[in-house]
Design a protein around this motif. Structure first.
Motif, PDB file in Angstrom:
ATOM      1  N   LEU A  13       0.901  -1.049   0.055  1.00  0.00           N
ATOM      2  CA  LEU A  13       0.158  -0.052   0.070  1.00  0.00           C
ATOM      3  C   LEU A  13       0.845   1.442   0.167  1.00  0.00           C
ATOM      4  N   ILE A  14       1.927   1.176   0.825  1.00  0.00           N
ATOM      5  CA  ILE A  14       2.766   2.251   0.910  1.00  0.00           C
ATOM      6  C   ILE A  14       3.515   2.705  -0.435  1.00  0.00           C
ATOM      7  N   GLU A  15       4.012   1.593  -1.170  1.00  0.00           N
ATOM      8  CA  GLU A  15       4.576   1.490  -2.179  1.00  0.00           C
ATOM      9  C   GLU A  15       3.783   1.895  -3.494  1.00  0.00           C
ATOM     10  N   ALA A  16       2.433   1.663  -3.453  1.00  0.00           N
ATOM     11  CA  ALA A  16       1.459   2.146  -4.320  1.00  0.00           C
ATOM     12  C   ALA A  16       1.092   3.375  -4.429  1.00  0.00           C
ATOM     13  N   ARG A  17       1.056   3.938  -3.223  1.00  0.00           N
ATOM     14  CA  ARG A  17       0.706   5.350  -2.901  1.00  0.00           C
ATOM     15  C   ARG A  17       2.104   6.249  -3.198  1.00  0.00           C
ATOM     16  N   ARG A  18       3.115   5.660  -3.546  1.00  0.00           N
ATOM     17  CA  ARG A  18       4.503   6.388  -3.516  1.00  0.00           C
ATOM     18  C   ARG A  18       4.841   7.383  -2.368  1.00  0.00           C
ATOM     19  N   HIS A  19       4.407   6.830  -1.066  1.00  0.00           N
ATOM     20  CA  HIS A  19       4.882   7.486   0.133  1.00  0.00           C
ATOM     21  C   HIS A  19       6.235   7.111   0.479  1.00  0.00           C
ATOM     22  N   THR A  20       6.976   7.927   0.983  1.00  0.00           N
ATOM     23  CA  THR A  20       8.335   7.953   1.648  1.00  0.00           C
ATOM     24  C   THR A  20       8.190   7.604   2.913  1.00  0.00           C
ATOM     25  N   LEU A  21       8.993   6.399   3.378  1.00  0.00           N
ATOM     26  CA  LEU A  21       8.742   5.816   4.660  1.00  0.00           C
ATOM     27  C   LEU A  21      10.073   5.998   5.449  1.00  0.00           C
ATOM     28  N   GLU A  22       9.959   6.473   6.683  1.00  0.00           N
ATOM     29  CA  GLU A  22      11.157   6.552   7.422  1.00  0.00           C
ATOM     30  C   GLU A  22      10.762   5.803   8.689  1.00  0.00           C
ATOM     31  N   MET A  23      11.911   4.936   9.079  1.00  0.00           N
ATOM     32  CA  MET A  23      11.665   4.099  10.500  1.00  0.00           C
ATOM     33  C   MET A  23      12.668   4.690  11.402  1.00  0.00           C
ATOM     34  N   ARG A  24      12.395   5.193  12.500  1.00  0.00           N
ATOM     35  CA  ARG A  24      13.351   5.534  13.808  1.00  0.00           C
ATOM     36  C   ARG A  24      13.142   4.566  14.965  1.00  0.00           C
ATOM     37  N   LEU A  25      14.035   3.566  15.119  1.00  0.00           N
ATOM     38  CA  LEU A  25      13.842   2.582  15.811  1.00  0.00           C
ATOM     39  C   LEU A  25      14.780   2.816  17.118  1.00  0.00           C
ATOM     40  N   ALA A  26      14.486   2.934  18.327  1.00  0.00           N
ATOM     41  CA  ALA A  26      15.092   3.097  19.392  1.00  0.00           C
ATOM     42  C   ALA A  26      16.428   2.353  19.435  1.00  0.00           C
ATOM     43  N   PRO A  27      17.703   2.605  19.567  1.00  0.00           N
ATOM     44  CA  PRO A  27      19.033   1.812  19.014  1.00  0.00           C
ATOM     45  C   PRO A  27      18.972   0.849  20.215  1.00  0.00           C
ATOM     46  N   GLU A  28      18.655   1.144  21.465  1.00  0.00           N
ATOM     47  CA  GLU A  28      18.833   0.148  22.451  1.00  0.00           C
ATOM     48  C   GLU A  28      17.779  -1.207  22.512  1.00  0.00           C
ATOM     49  N   GLY A  29      16.752  -0.967  21.693  1.00  0.00           N
ATOM     50  CA  GLY A  29      15.834  -1.888  21.829  1.00  0.00           C
ATOM     51  C   GLY A  29      14.713  -1.734  22.818  1.00  0.00           C
TER      52      GLY A  29
END
Length: 118
Positions: A31-47
């Protein structure tokens, strides 16, 4: 429906929120690809680990991302992040869509609540 009837089984176990987010990305990527969205993930480095049902948490995260993708105009931006806020673990999904109308905010977690689509 199973939640409101009280028939859902919740299997609480230590769950890595980074894994939850990654699985939610896999489920919503088309769905994200079909809508040509930019996705950014910011996951906590410590888990970040929570005591929860992994499958249910993935479903919640996927629903948030799916809603962000549906209500963000084509070519928009979606950001997914995990972080600590005090003693809480936070999963945050933000996007460049119009947002939720102020009068609907108090009802967003009620079953079957939806805004009018335009």
């Amino acid at each position: 429906g199973r939640i409101t009837r009280g028939t859902i089984d919740v299997d609480c176990e230590p769950t890595d929120m980074a894994a939850v987010v990654r699985e939610a990305v896999e489920q919503t990527w088309l769905l994200i690809e079909a809508r040509r969205h930019t996705l950014e993930m910011r996951l906590a480095p410590e888990g970040l680990w929570v005591l929860g049902d992994h499958v249910c948490l993935v479903q919640v995260a996927a629903n948030l991302r799916s809603n962000a993708a549906k209500y963000t105009p084509n070519g928009g931006r979606i950001e997914v992040s995990t972080l600590h806020e005090g003693r809480d673990v936070v999963l945050r999904v933000t996007d460049t869509g119009n947002g939720i109308e102020a009068d609907l905010l108090a009802h967003v977690f009620e079953p079957f609540t939806q805004a009018a689509r335009s």
